[in-house]
Motif scaffolding. Structure first.
Motif, PDB file in Angstrom:
ATOM      1  N   GLU A 112       0.821  -1.216   0.000  1.00 43.23           N
ATOM      2  CA  GLU A 112       0.000   0.000   0.000  1.00 43.23           C
ATOM      3  C   GLU A 112       0.852   1.263   0.000  1.00 43.23           C
ATOM      4  N   MET A 113       2.026   1.193   0.578  1.00 41.78           N
ATOM      5  CA  MET A 113       2.910   2.360   0.624  1.00 41.78           C
ATOM      6  C   MET A 113       3.608   2.604  -0.715  1.00 41.78           C
ATOM      7  N   SER A 114       3.654   1.589  -1.576  1.00 46.92           N
ATOM      8  CA  SER A 114       4.477   1.659  -2.790  1.00 46.92           C
ATOM      9  C   SER A 114       3.738   2.296  -3.957  1.00 46.92           C
ATOM     10  N   ALA A 115       4.517   2.988  -4.807  1.00 45.44           N
ATOM     11  CA  ALA A 115       3.991   3.465  -6.076  1.00 45.44           C
ATOM     12  C   ALA A 115       3.766   2.262  -6.983  1.00 45.44           C
ATOM     13  N   GLN A 116       2.893   2.431  -7.977  1.00 46.37           N
ATOM     14  CA  GLN A 116       2.522   1.331  -8.861  1.00 46.37           C
ATOM     15  C   GLN A 116       3.739   0.648  -9.474  1.00 46.37           C
ATOM     16  N   GLU A 117       4.721   1.445  -9.910  1.00 50.34           N
ATOM     17  CA  GLU A 117       5.885   0.881 -10.585  1.00 50.34           C
ATOM     18  C   GLU A 117       6.892   0.243  -9.630  1.00 50.34           C
ATOM     19  N   ASP A 118       6.680   0.410  -8.317  1.00 48.41           N
ATOM     20  CA  ASP A 118       7.609  -0.155  -7.320  1.00 48.41           C
ATOM     21  C   ASP A 118       7.047  -1.360  -6.587  1.00 48.41           C
ATOM     22  N   ARG A 119       5.749  -1.645  -6.767  1.00 44.47           N
ATOM     23  CA  ARG A 119       5.099  -2.662  -5.933  1.00 44.47           C
ATOM     24  C   ARG A 119       5.771  -4.022  -6.022  1.00 44.47           C
ATOM     25  N   GLY A 120       6.267  -4.387  -7.203  1.00 42.84           N
ATOM     26  CA  GLY A 120       6.862  -5.709  -7.370  1.00 42.84           C
ATOM     27  C   GLY A 120       8.093  -5.931  -6.522  1.00 42.84           C
ATOM     28  N   TRP A 121       9.121  -5.106  -6.743  1.00 41.74           N
ATOM     29  CA  TRP A 121      10.377  -5.337  -6.018  1.00 41.74           C
ATOM     30  C   TRP A 121      10.252  -4.992  -4.544  1.00 41.74           C
ATOM     31  N   ILE A 122       9.405  -4.019  -4.224  1.00 39.89           N
ATOM     32  CA  ILE A 122       9.181  -3.720  -2.804  1.00 39.89           C
ATOM     33  C   ILE A 122       8.476  -4.899  -2.136  1.00 39.89           C
ATOM     34  N   SER A 148       8.390   6.595  10.606  1.00 43.88           N
ATOM     35  CA  SER A 148       7.542   5.911   9.624  1.00 43.88           C
ATOM     36  C   SER A 148       6.155   6.547   9.613  1.00 43.88           C
ATOM     37  N   TYR A 149       5.391   6.244   8.568  1.00 42.74           N
ATOM     38  CA  TYR A 149       4.086   6.870   8.373  1.00 42.74           C
ATOM     39  C   TYR A 149       3.009   5.817   8.158  1.00 42.74           C
ATOM     40  N   GLU A 150       1.776   6.226   8.429  1.00 39.06           N
ATOM     41  CA  GLU A 150       0.631   5.367   8.159  1.00 39.06           C
ATOM     42  C   GLU A 150       0.405   5.264   6.661  1.00 39.06           C
ATOM     43  N   SER A 151      -0.184   4.154   6.232  1.00 41.71           N
ATOM     44  CA  SER A 151      -0.487   3.954   4.821  1.00 41.71           C
ATOM     45  C   SER A 151      -1.467   5.006   4.324  1.00 41.71           C
ATOM     46  N   PRO A 152      -1.126   5.756   3.265  1.00 38.13           N
ATOM     47  CA  PRO A 152      -2.053   6.774   2.753  1.00 38.13           C
ATOM     48  C   PRO A 152      -3.343   6.166   2.218  1.00 38.13           C
ATOM     49  N   ARG A 153      -3.274   4.961   1.675  1.00 39.40           N
ATOM     50  CA  ARG A 153      -4.499   4.317   1.195  1.00 39.40           C
ATOM     51  C   ARG A 153      -5.430   3.992   2.358  1.00 39.40           C
ATOM     52  N   TYR A 154      -4.872   3.575   3.480  1.00 39.73           N
ATOM     53  CA  TYR A 154      -5.696   3.326   4.660  1.00 39.73           C
ATOM     54  C   TYR A 154      -6.331   4.631   5.136  1.00 39.73           C
ATOM     55  N   LEU A 155      -5.552   5.718   5.172  1.00 44.25           N
ATOM     56  CA  LEU A 155      -6.076   7.004   5.638  1.00 44.25           C
ATOM     57  C   LEU A 155      -7.226   7.492   4.759  1.00 44.25           C
ATOM     58  N   TYR A 156      -7.056   7.364   3.445  1.00 42.65           N
ATOM     59  CA  TYR A 156      -8.054   7.892   2.511  1.00 42.65           C
ATOM     60  C   TYR A 156      -9.271   6.973   2.425  1.00 42.65           C
ATOM     61  N   LEU A 157      -9.024   5.679   2.181  1.00 48.57           N
ATOM     62  CA  LEU A 157     -10.114   4.771   1.841  1.00 48.57           C
ATOM     63  C   LEU A 157     -10.832   4.175   3.046  1.00 48.57           C
ATOM     64  N   GLU A 158     -10.167   4.104   4.182  1.00 54.13           N
ATOM     65  CA  GLU A 158     -10.820   3.519   5.343  1.00 54.13           C
ATOM     66  C   GLU A 158     -11.120   4.543   6.435  1.00 54.13           C
ATOM     67  N   LYS A 159     -10.284   5.577   6.548  1.00 55.30           N
ATOM     68  CA  LYS A 159     -10.519   6.613   7.566  1.00 55.30           C
ATOM     69  C   LYS A 159     -11.156   7.870   6.973  1.00 55.30           C
ATOM     70  N   ASN A 160     -11.304   7.903   5.643  1.00 59.01           N
ATOM     71  CA  ASN A 160     -11.913   9.045   4.960  1.00 59.01           C
ATOM     72  C   ASN A 160     -11.182  10.349   5.288  1.00 59.01           C
ATOM     73  N   ASP A 161      -9.870  10.271   5.393  1.00 61.33           N
ATOM     74  CA  ASP A 161      -9.042  11.422   5.754  1.00 61.33           C
ATOM     75  C   ASP A 161      -8.169  11.801   4.552  1.00 61.33           C
ATOM     76  N   ALA A 162      -8.794  12.478   3.592  1.00 64.26           N
ATOM     77  CA  ALA A 162      -8.106  12.831   2.350  1.00 64.26           C
ATOM     78  C   ALA A 162      -6.950  13.790   2.595  1.00 64.26           C
ATOM     79  N   THR A 163      -7.113  14.686   3.554  1.00 65.21           N
ATOM     80  CA  THR A 163      -6.080  15.695   3.819  1.00 65.21           C
ATOM     81  C   THR A 163      -4.783  15.052   4.293  1.00 65.21           C
TER      82      THR A 163
END
Length: 533
Positions: free
Chosen positions: A191-201, A250-265
């Motif tokens: 979830e933290m990775s950019a689309q082009e990095d997901r594989g090797w990460i 370290s930081y929380e997953s931005p996808r979790y913040l946006y899609l599950e916590k509804n915290d776009a900011t």
């Protein structure tokens, strides 16, 4: 390996590396740490056991020594042994007939403590969904580090107090930790990775597991560490302490913040930080589209996965890949290497060193997988990996049945083991953990990852429990079964699974929507047709 461009991504790398070091590495370390000091643990904890009536001491041959009924016809009690000066020589022949049915060998006791690791892992896997949904990905890791520290303290206590109970509870706790780690770590880093990095990460998860196994093998080469097994096993807590000390980096997953916590900011703020650039609009737009689509959906429970048509083939595919990963025999192959080495005439010390070298090969090939993941793709590496495993399972069976031909055949067997490990490491080892996150939409991702982990741990338990029985009955032919499982996985990947390399989460969902027979728009249909064959 392919790395995305952009600005300074130090924050991203720190977050990801801390996660896999404290989670995946610890899991790998604990897979192997119980093997090195096994004899020392049994000597310290299981030379005595309780039958329910009294405490009895185990002799060198495993018989009961305290208050025994003597087998010597010339005496009536143990004390009389001194008269014939044979007490030391014959004591181990005394058996307690009255309590024979309650006799529990130290091997049984030790195996029981070892097996509880898997039980804890299954419980931890079921706990992934509630933990990551309630606490989030980052705080979920914090909960897991606390569990790890609790286990570390109990490992030290088990040695210091010669406590079987401390060891049992510690093994359950570290199993619970490992079950959670196998779900949280892959999910977080993907979830933290950019689309082009997901594989090797994504491969970092498997890489750190293999490094953890290797480190535990290397440390166990020291007789001092084996004797101080409480400290040796408690070293698992060191990564946990480091993670807690540096968790502010370290930081929380931005996808979790946006899609599950509804915290776009906050999602936008974190995304800019981990990407090292303010140009994150494309990712935010993708999250926004997925978020709007998911507003009418609730987070799926594990039970809902089995009834929802939307995730039917995702669940089937992950279940098939996790079953194949374990049932293709990787743990059994590692187990069998000792017998192969013995047949080649190696000493125990040399066999241990060769096992370390094979562990190093596993690590090296996982690095190769990382470099190929965004070039060859996940699906291709799975197909090639299982193809290699099928070939070497057959060759290994033939070699093991031909050991009588000459010593050289044993060396061929070792090469077959190494070839098998190469096949496993490049694809079947790391890819299922990546797919467990990529295949599921956000509302089903936690439950899907949790279910994938449960299946993996249950299969691990089954292999550990029944492989020795199957090997005793079938001998080398057991590897034909492993080859058949690998062949099934090869064909499944060839016919069913999509290539997720370079695909957005939305594109992956569109492909599965088509496979599931779920209605999709013309625009979404075009995305599905773009699947790499």
């Amino acid at each position: 390996m392919a790395m995305s461009g952009g600005g300074d991504k130090t924050t991203f790398y720190i977050s990801v590396l801390l996660c896999v070091f404290a989670g995946s590495f610890q899991y790998g370390y604990n897979i192997s740490s119980v093997n090195g000091p096994a004899v020392n643990i049994k000597d310290d904890l299981y030379n005595h056991f309780e039958s329910g009536k009294a405490v009895y001491e185990i002799g060198e041959d495993g018989s009961v020594l305290e208050n025994p009924v003597p087998t010597c016809p010339n005496i009536s009690s143990v004390a009389d042994c001194a008269a014939c000066a044979e007490e030391i020589a014959c004591t181990s022949d005394f058996l307690l007939e009255a309590d024979r049915a309650l006799h529990i060998t130290r091997e049984d006791q030790y195996s029981y403590a070892v097996a509880l690791f898997t039980v804890g892992g299954i419980v931890g896997s079921f706990s992934v969904k509630p933990v990551v949904s309630h606490f989030g990905r980052k705080k979920g890791q914090l909960v897991n580090m606390i569990i790890s520290l609790g286990a570390s303290i109990l490992f030290v206590g088990a040695k210091h107090y010669n406590s079987h109970i401390c060891l049992v509870v510690a093994r359950i706790l570290i199993g619970l930790f490992s079950g959670l780690a196998t779900g949280i770590c892959p999910m977080y880093i993907i979830e933290m990775s950019a689309q082009e990095d997901r594989g090797w990460i994504g491969v970092l998860n498997q890489l750190l597991i293999t490094i953890g196994i290797l480190v535990a093998q290397i440390v166990a080469l020291s007789s001092t560490m084996r004797e101080s097994w409480g400290i040796y096993m408690a070293l698992t807590g060191v990564p946990a302490i480091i993670w807690i000390a540096l968790m502010g980096l370290s930081y929380e997953s931005p996808r979790y913040l946006y899609l599950e916590k509804n915290d776009a900011t906050n999602a936008a703020r974190v995304l800019k930080k981990v990407r090292g650039t303010d140009d994150v609009e494309d990712e935010l737009d993708e999250m926004k589209a997925e978020h709007e689509k998911s507003l009418s959906e609730e987070n799926m429970s594990i039970g809902a996965l089995f009834t929802s048509k939307d995730v039917r083939w995702q669940l089937i595919s992950i279940a098939a890949m996790m079953i194949a990963q374990q049932m293709s025999g990787i743990n059994a192959v590692f187990f069998y290497t000792n017998k192969i080495f013995e047949s080649a005439g190696f000493t125990n010390e040399t066999s241990t060193k060769i096992s370390v070298l094979i562990g190093a090969l596993n690590v090296a090939m996982t690095f190769v997988s990382m470099s190929l993941m965004e070039k060859a793709g996940r699906r291709s590496l799975m197909i090639y990996g299982y193809g290699i495993m099928v070939v070497f399972c057959v060759l290994l069976t033939v070699a093991l049945k031909s050991l009588h031909v000459g010593t050289w055949v044993s060396y061929v067997s070792i090469l077959c083991v190494m070839g098998y490990i190469v096949g496993f490491a490049i694809g079947p080892g790391p890819v299922p953990w990546i797919w467990a996150t990529e295949f599921f939409k956000q509302s089903a991702r936690a439950a899907g990852a949790s279910m994938g982990c449960v299946i993996c741990w249950v299969c691990t338990f089954i292999v550990g429990k029944f492989f020795p029985i199957a090997e005793a009955k079938l001998g080398p032919y057991v590897f034909i079964f492993f080859g058949m499982v690998s062949l099934f996985a090869f064909l499944y990947c060839l016919k069913i699974t999509p290539e997720t390399k370079g695909k957005s989460f939305e594109e992956i969902q569109v492909y599965f929507a088509k496979l599931n027979g779920v209605e999709i728009s013309d625009e979404e249909m075009k995305l599905a047709d773009n699947r790499d064959e």
